[in-house]
Motif scaffolding. Structure first.
Motif: not given
Ligand code: FES
Ligand code: FE2
Length: 345
Positions: A61, A77, A85, A87-88, A91-94, A107, A110
């Motif tokens: 992370c 996700s 936290w 991640y979608d 791999g983007k932090c959502s 993020g 990938s």
């Protein structure tokens, strides 16, 4: 200059050509759970989302480094086990539970993975994915049945194990093959090279004379290599070819981890139900013969190719084709290829 001094990559630990490398069995990755996976120095987390797709990201992370395999899969996700936290699927932090805004939070990196033949494969090359997972050339476009065969470890580099399939001298010495093979070499792409036997079945005795009737011309034996690590073999009489893919990958300590894949054409109905399991079992016996045939040699070999001779032509073509392949530039953390000192001969 001695021949081995010209070899910079073949059999050298640390050089990883761009390509697909087998990572895990597909059935090991259940939907909704996260798993750790490792390829050389790359630590990954793998999971299968609700859409059944397997995703692979760098394992740790970006917040504090917890391993995401201890986290939770939510839809497509993944949520980190430490501060939750999320991640979608890209791999983007959502989501950050402790604050509203996410901003430009880093993020997850990938990695490209694909499932084929019951294995998950990892792409080690550049972003643009222009290649397919290795195939059986004769069966391209035909529906297939496949089964995973044996899993093995050899005490030398995958390239060295791969030589075995085109090492004509050793077929006679180690395996007492009474047929002299001669390989026609066809480079198919910069990363794929094919070797096909061109000699007919010899008529040395009544059995071979009989067997010859099942081959229209040459004795069928064909090996197609991708990236010097994975190869697909076709062998057998004209009416029944056996197909085996040898998927090999290097380890950091210079060994080989291998997996055989048994392949046959899909057959419909009762034929498929009854015949295909028997054919795949017979294919496994052929594969095991190749995989286990030279165990002692591969336990102690210290590969240094000093004196190639004419009978090694296929091996030399294989080595030289491999020497021209690109390194996986994406993985800068791989050890650099050790420099060899140049000595004039
Ligand atoms: S370490 Fe992952 S959320 Fe904190
Ligand atoms: Fe062998």
């Amino acid at each position: 200059m001695a021949y081995f001094e010209k070899i910079k990559k073949f059999g050298v630990n640390g050089f990883v050509p761009e390509g697909w490398y087998w990572l895990m069995r597909s059935d090991e990755v259940k939907r909704g759970k996260a798993y750790p996976a490792k390829f050389l120095t790359i630590d990954l987390v793998l999971y299968r989302g609700e859409d059944d797709q397997v995703r692979a990201f760098d394992a740790h992370c970006p917040h504090m480094g917890a391993h995401l395999c201890d986290g939770f899969v939510e839809g497509n996700s993944i949520r980190c086990p430490f501060h939750f936290w999320k991640y979608d699927e890209l791999g983007k932090c959502s989501e950050i539970p402790a604050q509203k805004e996410i901003g430009n939070m880093p993020g997850l990196k990938s990695h490209k993975v694909r499932e084929a033949y019951g294995l998950i494969w990892l792409w080690t090359g550049h972003e643009e994915d222009t290649e397919q997972v290795p195939v059986v050339p004769e069966l391209v476009g035909i529906p297939l049945d496949s089964k995973l065969g044996s899993n093995f470890v050899k005490n030398c580099h995958p390239n060295v194990v791969m030589i075995n399939a085109i090492d004509i001298q050793h077929f006679r010495s180690v395996h007492q093959l009474i047929v002299d093979l001669d390989m026609k070499v066809t480079p198919l792409t910069d990363r794929c090279i094919q070797f096909s036997n061109i000699t007919p079945m010899p008529e040395k005795n009544a059995i071979l004379k009989f067997a010859k009737k099942f081959y229209k011309s040459a004795l069928t034996y064909e090996m197609t290599y991708w990236w010097g690590h994975t190869g697909s073999v076709m062998v057998g009489p004209d009416f029944l070819h056996f197909y085996i893919i040898f998927a090999l990958r290097p380890t950091l300590d210079g060994k080989t981890e291998g997996q055989t894949i048994l392949v046959t054409k899909k057959r419909k109905g009762l034929m498929g139900l009854l015949v295909n399991p028997i054919l795949l079992f017979a294919t496994k016996l052929v594969g095991d013969y190749f995989a286990k045939g030279d165990t002692i040699i591969f336990t102690r070999i210290n590969f240094k190719y000093q004196t190639p001779i004419r009978a090694d032509k296929a091996i030399i073509d294989f080595v030289e084709h491999y020497e021209r392949q690109n390194e996986a530039t994406k993985y800068s953390q791989f050890q650099a290829v050790p420099k060899k000192e140049t000595v004039n001969s």
